[in-house]
Scaffold this active site. Structure first.
Site, PDB file in Angstrom:
ATOM      1  N   ASP A   1      -5.030   1.734   0.732  1.00 48.04           N
ATOM      2  CA  ASP A   1      -6.479   1.889   0.888  1.00 48.04           C
ATOM      3  C   ASP A   1      -6.829   3.298   1.373  1.00 48.04           C
ATOM      4  O   ASP A   1      -7.840   3.867   0.984  1.00 48.04           O
ATOM      5  CB  ASP A   1      -7.020   0.905   1.940  1.00 48.04           C
ATOM      6  CG  ASP A   1      -6.592  -0.534   1.734  1.00 48.04           C
ATOM      7  OD1 ASP A   1      -5.589  -0.765   1.039  1.00 48.04           O
ATOM      8  OD2 ASP A   1      -7.250  -1.434   2.296  1.00 48.04           O
TER       9      ASP A   1
ATOM     10  N   GLU B   1      -3.187  -8.415  -7.081  1.00 53.75           N
ATOM     11  CA  GLU B   1      -2.114  -9.169  -6.410  1.00 53.75           C
ATOM     12  C   GLU B   1      -2.031 -10.624  -6.863  1.00 53.75           C
ATOM     13  O   GLU B   1      -1.229 -11.390  -6.336  1.00 53.75           O
ATOM     14  CB  GLU B   1      -2.307  -9.083  -4.896  1.00 53.75           C
ATOM     15  CG  GLU B   1      -2.176  -7.662  -4.383  1.00 53.75           C
ATOM     16  CD  GLU B   1      -2.316  -7.542  -2.867  1.00 53.75           C
ATOM     17  OE1 GLU B   1      -2.859  -8.473  -2.249  1.00 53.75           O
ATOM     18  OE2 GLU B   1      -1.886  -6.514  -2.324  1.00 53.75           O
TER      19      GLU B   1
ATOM     20  N   LYS C   1      -7.620 -10.579  -8.972  1.00 60.96           N
ATOM     21  CA  LYS C   1      -8.092 -10.471  -7.586  1.00 60.96           C
ATOM     22  C   LYS C   1      -8.985  -9.242  -7.390  1.00 60.96           C
ATOM     23  O   LYS C   1     -10.013  -9.285  -6.734  1.00 60.96           O
ATOM     24  CB  LYS C   1      -6.880 -10.371  -6.649  1.00 60.96           C
ATOM     25  CG  LYS C   1      -7.258 -10.286  -5.189  1.00 60.96           C
ATOM     26  CD  LYS C   1      -6.028 -10.180  -4.288  1.00 60.96           C
ATOM     27  CE  LYS C   1      -6.436 -10.052  -2.833  1.00 60.96           C
ATOM     28  NZ  LYS C   1      -5.339  -9.738  -1.943  1.00 60.96           N
TER      29      LYS C   1
HETATM   30  C1  BGC Z   1      -5.712  -6.124  -1.078  1.00 58.61           C
HETATM   31  C2  BGC Z   1      -4.895  -4.868  -1.022  1.00 58.61           C
HETATM   32  C3  BGC Z   1      -5.254  -4.093   0.206  1.00 58.61           C
HETATM   33  C4  BGC Z   1      -5.133  -4.969   1.454  1.00 58.61           C
HETATM   34  C5  BGC Z   1      -5.652  -4.265   2.695  1.00 58.61           C
HETATM   35  C6  BGC Z   1      -5.497  -6.927   0.185  1.00 58.61           C
HETATM   36  O1  BGC Z   1      -6.278  -8.068   0.163  1.00 58.61           O
HETATM   37  O2  BGC Z   1      -5.359  -6.909  -2.181  1.00 58.61           O
HETATM   38  O3  BGC Z   1      -5.124  -4.077  -2.168  1.00 58.61           O
HETATM   39  O4  BGC Z   1      -4.430  -2.991   0.313  1.00 58.61           O
HETATM   40  O5  BGC Z   1      -5.893  -6.131   1.299  1.00 58.61           O
HETATM   41  O6  BGC Z   1      -6.994  -3.936   2.567  1.00 58.61           O
END
Ligand code: BGC
Length: 764
Positions: free
Chosen positions: A357, A484, A596
């Site tokens: 992020d 994911e 997602k």
């Molecule tokens: C997301 C990831 C992200 C993480 C932290 C997850 O729910 O799928 O892409 O890096 O949250 O924000």
């Protein structure tokens, strides 16, 4: 999208206001009213103690506890140790009673409750009237701030105003290390030293396993020395006193606190005590009002350069200021050993961990507002390169594999499929180096630390990828891309194309260095034992990287076989089933084409200029209806692309979640902490979305639009040392230079030199 607003915060352009005590939203408010200054963060909990639901959370950046991950079977590459940002000292600890009756907002009779976060000045105020069972009424006001100027300093002020009586009030004030770390359901501190030196009372805490130390000290002002009784417990130090109050007269107490964190575990208790006390002696003597004056000045200068002004939409005006406020609070580049946790310093969810992020969602905000902070975020990755190297070796790769979740550089994600299969943290670091160089042109950094990271990431990419048997193309097998909901897939579009991009960029920088920095090139080649065969190998793999694409439709396939997955109509999923991670069996999530968060579209945002309008449209229209936005990072990217595709209504619908994600608790989990990295996406949503900015091409380009309901909006950007001002209203786009050298930008496909004249062009 399964997201419903829960609106109880009053709308105001500069303030976050909770009018009337709302116990139901107690923990949500605790998160919303969090304060921080990069060094430390504290939730908006009640100073005076509260028997209702709460998380007395107080965190210091980088202060972590560690533990083993208990696995029944552990294979090579699976993470065995976890770290988490640990709950530290409750430095606001206060207890108040009158006639033996203790103040507790969940039991006491209170009225006229108001809690206000003033973002212009960086201060939190809470006030109410307490009517005791014996008929005494007293107005109590609490104020607090964590200093943006002196990062170890926290200040609390309490004002008592008895409305109908004169008499005594009993007060306790202290530093409490006995709090639980909520996620672990236990306390994780030992307190080997406590003491009082002159007016300063202090306690030193040490984490049980990681052995990091925190010295917390305070000086109380506004109470005569002779009435104060000093007391201590195993994990607590404080004072008690009885204060006489005159009817209708205000009496104030000020508590000046220093929290001093020491991560170097080789320092002894005595050494940390000495160092911490030296800082406390210096800082605790400051007058509250003086420290507050510094705080006001700091925020004034932030707002002068980084404010976004929206005319005609107070809700989003409040929302975007809140996002900017929280981003500065979380990180402003003070220390490159710190990074940005997905929840910032506002809660324990995600364990304080930093994810990809930072590079893909947060960095643009810093590049255009605070380049020093941007650089320090990348420096963090350089400092943690040794850990990334270790991780690569654990995963049978060469070079460096950056962790998907980390506090200190080591991988801490206990879900092996995320920790081992996600390459986007590594390619994200390479992307950040590229983006930073493109916009800041910090060649010194690029030719030393930047290139070292690029080489090591490229080594990992070259060793992690393989050649497909049928197509004889290079690609990544058994990976998990940004979406994911698909794990162990082959040739994930995002992973492959980011791999290709990284290899190509590393080679490009090496060529650039042969001309522009031969000496540094020589040094890095020696240091990393880089040889020409390796470069040839990267070139071959880069040129032969497989990019899944369907010629007939123009759609990039998210990964091999994605088009064959059973289709699910996401609108048929009942709203109560969101978030799906909580209500669906883990594997069921993977058995369909539901997404997602953006994957193909994510790349089309990052490297936007590589695709035609038509290609972006076709892909957006294919993937968007399959996306459920279970990640809070998702809506903004869709909003930005929807704006570009002139789907203005849709862009605004997605945007609504961005600025008010936490103020309206859209994801129903703000109680756990703020979505700090997603609120960085809110800034992008305005500047890249409505402002139509693109920073990935040859020149900084804009194609502004404006939401129907807005009269105008404006923002500033720091670009190549020049502060630019953009204002977009219903008729015009106006741009001028506030200060700095003349620069060129592109607006609606025309180049404009921003010299002393403002550029005013019709909105298209
Ligand atoms: C997301 C990831 C992200 C993480 C932290 C997850 O729910 O799928 O892409 O890096 O949250 O924000």
């Amino acid at each position: 999208m399964g997201k419903i607003a829960d609106k109880y915060i009053k709308i105001d352009k500069w303030k976050i206001i909770e009018d009337g005590f709302n116990a139901y939203n107690g923990m949500v408010s605790e998160s919303i009213f969090s304060l921080g200054n990069e060094y430390m963060g504290v939730r908006g909990y009640f100073d005076e103690g509260y028997s209702g639901e709460k998380l007395i959370g107080s965190y210091l950046n980088g202060i972590i506890e560690k533990d083993e991950i208990k696995l029944s079977n552990s294979y090579k590459g699976m993470v065995k140790n976890k770290t988490y940002m640990v709950n530290t000292v409750d430095w606001l600890y206060t207890r108040i009673s009158i006639d033996g009756e203790e103040l507790d907002l969940s039991r006491s009779n209170i009225r006229e409750f108001k809690r206000i976060l003033d973002m212009k000045q960086g201060i939190l105020t809470r006030e109410f009237i307490w009517d005791t069972s014996k008929g005494k009424s007293i107005k109590i006001t609490f104020e607090r701030f964590v200093s943006m100027v002196e990062s170890k300093l926290g200040c609390q002020k309490i004002v008592f105003e008895p409305l109908n009586f004169s008499g005594n009030i009993e007060v306790e004030s202290g530093l409490d290390f006995s709090r639980w770390h909520q996620a672990e359901k236990k306390n994780l501190w030992a307190c080997p030293k406590k003491g009082k030196e002159k007016n300063i009372i202090a306690i030193l805490g040490e984490t049980l396993k990681s052995k990091q130390k925190v010295l917390s000290a305070f000086e109380l002002k506004g109470v005569p020395e002779e009435i104060v009784r000093y007391f201590m417990e195993e994990k607590f130090v404080g004072v008690k006193f009885s204060l006489f109050l005159d009817k209708s007269k205000k009496r104030r107490l000020e508590k000046i606190v220093v929290n001093y964190a020491e991560k170097n575990i080789s320092k002894t208790i005595e050494e940390v005590w000495k160092d911490g006390m030296a800082v406390a002696k210096k800082l605790c003597s400051i007058e509250y009002e003086k420290a507050f004056g510094q705080q006001r000045d700091y925020w004034e200068s932030v707002w002068k350069s980084s404010d976004i002004v929206i005319e005609g939409d107070e809700e989003n005006q409040q929302g975007i200021r809140y996002c900017i406020f929280q981003l500065y609070q979380t990180y402003h580049g003070e220390d490159s050993r710190f990074n940005i946790g997905a929840k910032g310093l506002t809660g324990e969810a995600y364990s304080g961990n930093t994810f990809w992020d930072t590079e893909t969602y947060c960095l643009p905000f810093y590049i255009f507002n605070n380049p020093r902070a941007a650089k320090n975020l990348i420096e963090f990755r350089y400092k943690t390169l040794p850990e990334a190297r270790k991780r690569a070796a654990e995963l049978d790769c060469e070079g460096a594999f950056y962790p998907i979740a980390t506090n200190d550089g080591s991988e801490t994600c206990g879900l092996w499929q995320h920790a081992s299969l996600q390459l986007q943290a590594s390619t994200g670091v390479a992307y950040a180096i590229w983006h930073y160089d493109k916009l800041i042109e910090d060649k010194k950094f690029l030719y030393t630390k930047g290139i070292e990271m690029l080489i090591e990431i490229s080594r990992m990419l070259a060793s992690r990828g393989q050649w497909g048997q049928k197509n004889n193309k290079f690609g990544y097998f058994a990976v998990m891309g940004p979406d994911e909901f698909q794990m162990m897939v082959n040739n994930n579009f995002y992973t492959n194309i980011m791999g290709k991009k990284t290899l190509a960029y590393t080679l490009e920088v090496l060529i650039e260095m042969t001309l522009k920095a031969p000496q540094q090139l020589n040094e890095i080649e020696k240091k990393l034992k880089l040889c020409s065969q390796e470069l040839e190998d990267w070139k071959l793999k880069e040129e032969n990287m497989y990019i899944p694409y369907d010629e007939k439709t123009g759609i990039y396939e998210q990964h091999d076989g994605y088009f064959d997955l059973p289709h699910i109509n996401i609108h048929s999923i009942p709203v109560e089933q969101f978030p799906l991670y909580h209500s669906w069996s883990y594997d069921r999530i993977y058995r369909n084409d539901m997404i997602k968060q953006p994957d193909v579209l994510m790349y089309m945002f990052l490297h936007n200029q590589e695709f035609s309008f038509e290609t972006k449209k076709i892909n957006y229209e294919y993937y968007e209806p399959r996306t459920i936005h279970e990640s809070s990072l998702s809506p903004s990217i869709h909003s930005i692309l929807a704006s570009e595709l002139k789907k203005y209504g849709e862009a605004f619908e997605f945007f609504k979640f961005a600025t008010r994600m936490d103020l309206d608790n859209y994801n129903r989990n703000t109680n756990e902490g703020l979505h700090t990295t997603s609120i960085a996406a809110a800034w992008m949503n305005i500047v890249y979305g409505f402002g139509g900015m693109r920073s990935d091409g040859k020149i900084l380009a804009f194609k502004p639009s404006i939401p129907d309901t807005w009269k105008s909006y404006s923002f500033n950007l720091l670009y190549k040392g020049t502060l630019l001002h953009f204002k977009i209203d219903n008729k015009f786009v106006t741009v001028y230079r506030i200060n700095g050298p003349v620069v060129k930008v592109n607006i609606y496909d025309e180049d404009y030199l921003l010299d002393s004249n403002e550029v005013k062009i019709a909105l298209q």
